[in-house]
Design an enzyme around this catalytic site. Structure first.
Site, mmCIF file in Angstrom:
data_model
loop_
_atom_site.group_PDB
_atom_site.id
_atom_site.type_symbol
_atom_site.label_atom_id
_atom_site.label_comp_id
_atom_site.label_asym_id
_atom_site.label_seq_id
_atom_site.Cartn_x
_atom_site.Cartn_y
_atom_site.Cartn_z
ATOM 1 N N ARG A 14 4.736 -6.841 12.689
ATOM 2 C CA ARG A 14 3.449 -6.449 13.271
ATOM 3 C C ARG A 14 2.596 -7.701 13.492
ATOM 4 O O ARG A 14 2.865 -8.771 12.935
ATOM 5 C CB ARG A 14 2.655 -5.513 12.328
ATOM 6 C CG ARG A 14 3.243 -4.125 12.166
ATOM 7 C CD ARG A 14 2.302 -3.220 11.352
ATOM 8 N NE ARG A 14 2.899 -1.890 11.142
ATOM 9 C CZ ARG A 14 2.252 -0.863 10.562
ATOM 10 N NH1 ARG A 14 1.018 -1.005 10.125
ATOM 11 N NH2 ARG A 14 2.851 0.310 10.404
ATOM 12 N N ARG A 66 -5.483 5.576 0.595
ATOM 13 C CA ARG A 66 -4.585 4.438 0.789
ATOM 14 C C ARG A 66 -4.842 3.537 -0.411
ATOM 15 O O ARG A 66 -5.960 3.013 -0.539
ATOM 16 C CB ARG A 66 -4.860 3.711 2.100
ATOM 17 C CG ARG A 66 -4.403 4.462 3.376
ATOM 18 C CD ARG A 66 -2.899 4.543 3.466
ATOM 19 N NE ARG A 66 -2.394 5.347 4.563
ATOM 20 C CZ ARG A 66 -2.045 4.859 5.755
ATOM 21 N NH1 ARG A 66 -2.229 3.579 6.027
ATOM 22 N NH2 ARG A 66 -1.561 5.655 6.699
ATOM 23 N N GLU A 87 -1.781 -2.596 12.809
ATOM 24 C CA GLU A 87 -0.826 -1.987 13.719
ATOM 25 C C GLU A 87 -1.293 -2.156 15.164
ATOM 26 O O GLU A 87 -2.470 -2.117 15.448
ATOM 27 C CB GLU A 87 -0.766 -0.503 13.384
ATOM 28 C CG GLU A 87 0.345 0.218 14.046
ATOM 29 C CD GLU A 87 0.427 1.642 13.531
ATOM 30 O OE1 GLU A 87 -0.543 2.115 12.937
ATOM 31 O OE2 GLU A 87 1.476 2.240 13.693
ATOM 32 N N THR A 123 5.887 9.120 9.948
ATOM 33 C CA THR A 123 6.495 7.803 9.694
ATOM 34 C C THR A 123 6.188 7.313 8.281
ATOM 35 O O THR A 123 6.857 6.402 7.794
ATOM 36 C CB THR A 123 5.966 6.744 10.691
ATOM 37 O OG1 THR A 123 4.552 6.583 10.481
ATOM 38 C CG2 THR A 123 6.255 7.137 12.120
ATOM 39 N N GLU A 135 -6.641 7.250 7.453
ATOM 40 C CA GLU A 135 -5.594 8.096 8.058
ATOM 41 C C GLU A 135 -5.079 9.129 7.050
ATOM 42 O O GLU A 135 -4.729 10.252 7.419
ATOM 43 C CB GLU A 135 -4.442 7.228 8.547
ATOM 44 C CG GLU A 135 -3.342 8.031 9.181
ATOM 45 C CD GLU A 135 -2.230 7.178 9.743
ATOM 46 O OE1 GLU A 135 -2.503 6.015 10.117
ATOM 47 O OE2 GLU A 135 -1.100 7.656 9.798
ATOM 48 N N CYS A 152 1.070 11.360 9.110
ATOM 49 C CA CYS A 152 2.030 10.865 10.103
ATOM 50 C C CYS A 152 3.427 10.903 9.476
ATOM 51 O O CYS A 152 3.622 10.362 8.378
ATOM 52 C CB CYS A 152 1.692 9.444 10.515
ATOM 53 S SG CYS A 152 2.908 8.757 11.669
ATOM 54 N N ARG A 175 0.840 -1.198 0.000
ATOM 55 C CA ARG A 175 0.000 0.000 0.000
ATOM 56 C C ARG A 175 0.877 1.250 0.000
ATOM 57 O O ARG A 175 2.001 1.227 0.479
ATOM 58 C CB ARG A 175 -0.950 0.036 1.204
ATOM 59 C CG ARG A 175 -0.288 0.166 2.571
ATOM 60 C CD ARG A 175 -0.008 1.575 2.999
ATOM 61 N NE ARG A 175 0.377 1.603 4.421
ATOM 62 C CZ ARG A 175 1.153 2.537 4.974
ATOM 63 N NH1 ARG A 175 1.706 3.489 4.230
ATOM 64 N NH2 ARG A 175 1.420 2.524 6.271
ATOM 65 N N ARG A 183 4.040 0.681 2.488
ATOM 66 C CA ARG A 183 4.300 -0.459 3.354
ATOM 67 C C ARG A 183 3.997 -1.700 2.539
ATOM 68 O O ARG A 183 2.858 -1.902 2.093
ATOM 69 C CB ARG A 183 3.419 -0.424 4.613
ATOM 70 C CG ARG A 183 3.898 -1.395 5.672
ATOM 71 C CD ARG A 183 3.175 -1.155 6.995
ATOM 72 N NE ARG A 183 1.922 -1.872 7.012
ATOM 73 C CZ ARG A 183 1.819 -3.159 7.388
ATOM 74 N NH1 ARG A 183 2.905 -3.865 7.711
ATOM 75 N NH2 ARG A 183 0.644 -3.758 7.418
HETATM 76 P P1 ADP Z 1 -1.261 -0.026 7.092
HETATM 77 O O1 ADP Z 1 -0.769 -1.215 6.329
HETATM 78 O O2 ADP Z 1 -2.209 0.777 6.286
HETATM 79 O O3 ADP Z 1 -0.138 0.749 7.699
HETATM 80 P P2 ADP Z 1 -2.263 -1.827 9.150
HETATM 81 O O4 ADP Z 1 -0.957 -2.438 9.510
HETATM 82 O O5 ADP Z 1 -3.212 -1.473 10.247
HETATM 83 O O6 ADP Z 1 -2.154 -0.498 8.316
HETATM 84 O O7 ADP Z 1 -2.992 -2.877 8.145
HETATM 85 C C1 ADP Z 1 -4.255 -2.520 7.622
HETATM 86 C C2 ADP Z 1 -5.075 -3.771 7.362
HETATM 87 O O8 ADP Z 1 -4.441 -4.548 6.320
HETATM 88 C C3 ADP Z 1 -5.176 -4.692 8.575
HETATM 89 O O9 ADP Z 1 -6.506 -5.214 8.604
HETATM 90 C C4 ADP Z 1 -4.210 -5.821 8.268
HETATM 91 O O10 ADP Z 1 -4.641 -7.045 8.833
HETATM 92 C C5 ADP Z 1 -4.274 -5.887 6.754
HETATM 93 N N1 ADP Z 1 -3.028 -6.399 6.167
HETATM 94 C C6 ADP Z 1 -1.791 -5.824 6.245
HETATM 95 N N2 ADP Z 1 -0.881 -6.583 5.593
HETATM 96 C C7 ADP Z 1 -1.564 -7.648 5.060
HETATM 97 C C8 ADP Z 1 -1.188 -8.785 4.277
HETATM 98 N N3 ADP Z 1 0.087 -8.982 3.862
HETATM 99 N N4 ADP Z 1 -2.161 -9.668 3.935
HETATM 100 C C9 ADP Z 1 -3.440 -9.485 4.321
HETATM 101 N N5 ADP Z 1 -3.875 -8.424 5.070
HETATM 102 C C10 ADP Z 1 -2.943 -7.524 5.424
HETATM 103 N N1 DAR Z 2 0.571 5.300 17.194
HETATM 104 C C1 DAR Z 2 1.269 6.358 16.495
HETATM 105 C C2 DAR Z 2 1.401 5.969 14.996
HETATM 106 C C3 DAR Z 2 2.720 5.850 14.393
HETATM 107 C C4 DAR Z 2 2.787 5.127 13.057
HETATM 108 N N2 DAR Z 2 1.530 4.514 12.601
HETATM 109 C C5 DAR Z 2 0.639 5.170 11.827
HETATM 110 N N3 DAR Z 2 0.852 6.341 11.359
HETATM 111 N N4 DAR Z 2 -0.511 4.563 11.550
HETATM 112 C C6 DAR Z 2 2.572 6.530 17.221
HETATM 113 O O1 DAR Z 2 3.029 7.650 17.351
HETATM 114 O O2 DAR Z 2 3.085 5.520 17.695
#
Ligand code: ADP
Ligand code: DAR
Length: 348
Positions: A299, A219, A304, A263, A215, A261, A116, A270
């Protein structure tokens, strides 16, 4: 919203980058500044003040935030990304430059791959500072563009404000439906007017999704079962190309794609796999050592701040700024190859 008039003494108990870099001098220097969208230091730090367990603790309300509050944002960006004020960012979304053959052709380890990027629209405030009307206009404009997609990207838009219960349940079953942001996003002002202006687009095959006004304003997501990282990246690159030909995204030579953010600055990418590593899950020090060598982030599998389950982890690139999109995906691919190799050695 935040009313920080005095230095937030409570952050002294926090280990966030906000706590580390917001000195009293910087606070006094920035306290009364407002960006062109009336965004203040109090708003920028509220998430970290309200949530001492933040890792970073700050959010930008617009591109100008990164200049106006630079005495605070610059050291945080340098510490997180290793990217200094003078450094430039470069973009490379050409799949021909990626060397990522499927690390798991037999499907023993990788359940799914997802890549993404975040995007925000040039000239508009970011999520923490945008008003309801502008947020709804973004939903209207972007969903209209997406619903004109043809070929593999063609699909349907579901607005969170008026989706049917059947569609809602279907999106939950597919793990596509995002909910109001967590307490960190809440304190950053990213849940304002929820669910107005928010929604999800996905193509017929459910391999291409766009989250609108979660966010970030977009996305853009490519995902599928298995480990064909090259195919997931190729689809994402063509989707980004389609959207970029119709929308101007906020970008700077120094910070790359602008995100709420810090980060996520730079590629705002990601690239992750959900991968089963039963033996490494019993040797987490080894897992973490390999992650460090290959710049990986570990993760849980429900997003997250979630935890791993049954030895399944979400493994992704940690670096986003100062390297290209191809390098982000290469980081993840090469790290996953090393993890699978070690998992096989431990299995023997
Ligand atoms: P982001 O990737 O946007 O930083 P998250 O880590 O919260 O945010 O992931 C967003 C959603 O995507 C969550 O429901 C997570 O389970 C799903 N997800 C992330 N990576 C994968 C993957 N490789 N396969 C399936 N679902 C995924
Ligand atoms: N919980 C915030 C988020 C940092 C990175 N993740 C994002 N942007 N979704 C922190 O400051 O830890």
């Amino acid at each position: 919203m935040a009313k920080t008039q005095e230095y937030p003494m409570s952050i002294e108990d926090s280990s966030s980058l906000l706590a580390k870099h917001l000195t009293k001098e910087i606070f006094e220097k920035l306290r009364d500044k407002r960006t062109v969208n009336d965004y203040t230091l109090a708003q920028a730090i509220n998430s970290g003040v309200q949530n001492p367990d933040s890792g970073t603790g700050v959010y930008a309300g617009d591109e100008q935030s990164y200049e106006m509050f630079a005495p605070l944002f610059d050291p945080i960006i340098y510490e997180y990304h290793g990217h200094s004020k003078e450094d430039k960012h470069q973009s490379d979304l050409n799949p021909a430059n990626l060397k990522a053959p499927n690390p798991d052709k037999e499907g023993k380890y990788i359940l799914s791959t997802r890549i993404r990027v975040a995007r925000n629209i040039q000239g508009l405030p970011l999520g923490p500072a945008i008003d309801k009307a502008k947020r709804e206009n973004i939903e209207q404009d972007i969903s209209n563009i997406l619903c004109r997609s043809r070929g593999e990207l063609a699909g349907t838009y579901y607005s969170l404000s008026n989706m049917s219960e059947a569609d809602r349940l279907s999106l939950i079953t597919d793990h596509f439906l995002f909910k109001a942001g967590d307490r960190f996003l809440q304190a950053a002002g990213l849940n304002q007017d929820w669910p107005s202006g928010r929604g999800i687009f996905h193509n017929t095959d459910k391999t291409f999704l766009v989250w609108i006004n979660e966010e970030d304003q977009l996305r853009i997501i490519s995902m599928q079962n298995g480990g064909d990282i090259q195919e997931v990246f190729t689809r994402l690159a063509s989707a980004i190309d389609m959207l970029s030909s119709q929308v101007k995204f906020a970008y700077s030579d120094h910070l790359g794609y602008i995100t709420s953010c810090p980060t996520n600055l730079g590629t705002a990418m990601r690239a992750s796999v959900h991968i089963r590593l039963p033996n490494l899950s019993d040797n987490t020090q080894e897992l973490e050592a390999i992650a460090k060598i290959y710049h990986l982030q570990i993760r849980g599998i429900h997003g997250e701040h979630s935890s791993s389950e049954d030895g399944v982890y979400d493994i992704s690139n940690k670096r986003r700024l100062g390297i290209t999109e191809v390098q982000c995906v290469q980081d993840m691919h090469d790290g996953v190859v090393a993890l699978i190799k070690r998992e096989q050695e431990l299995a023997r």
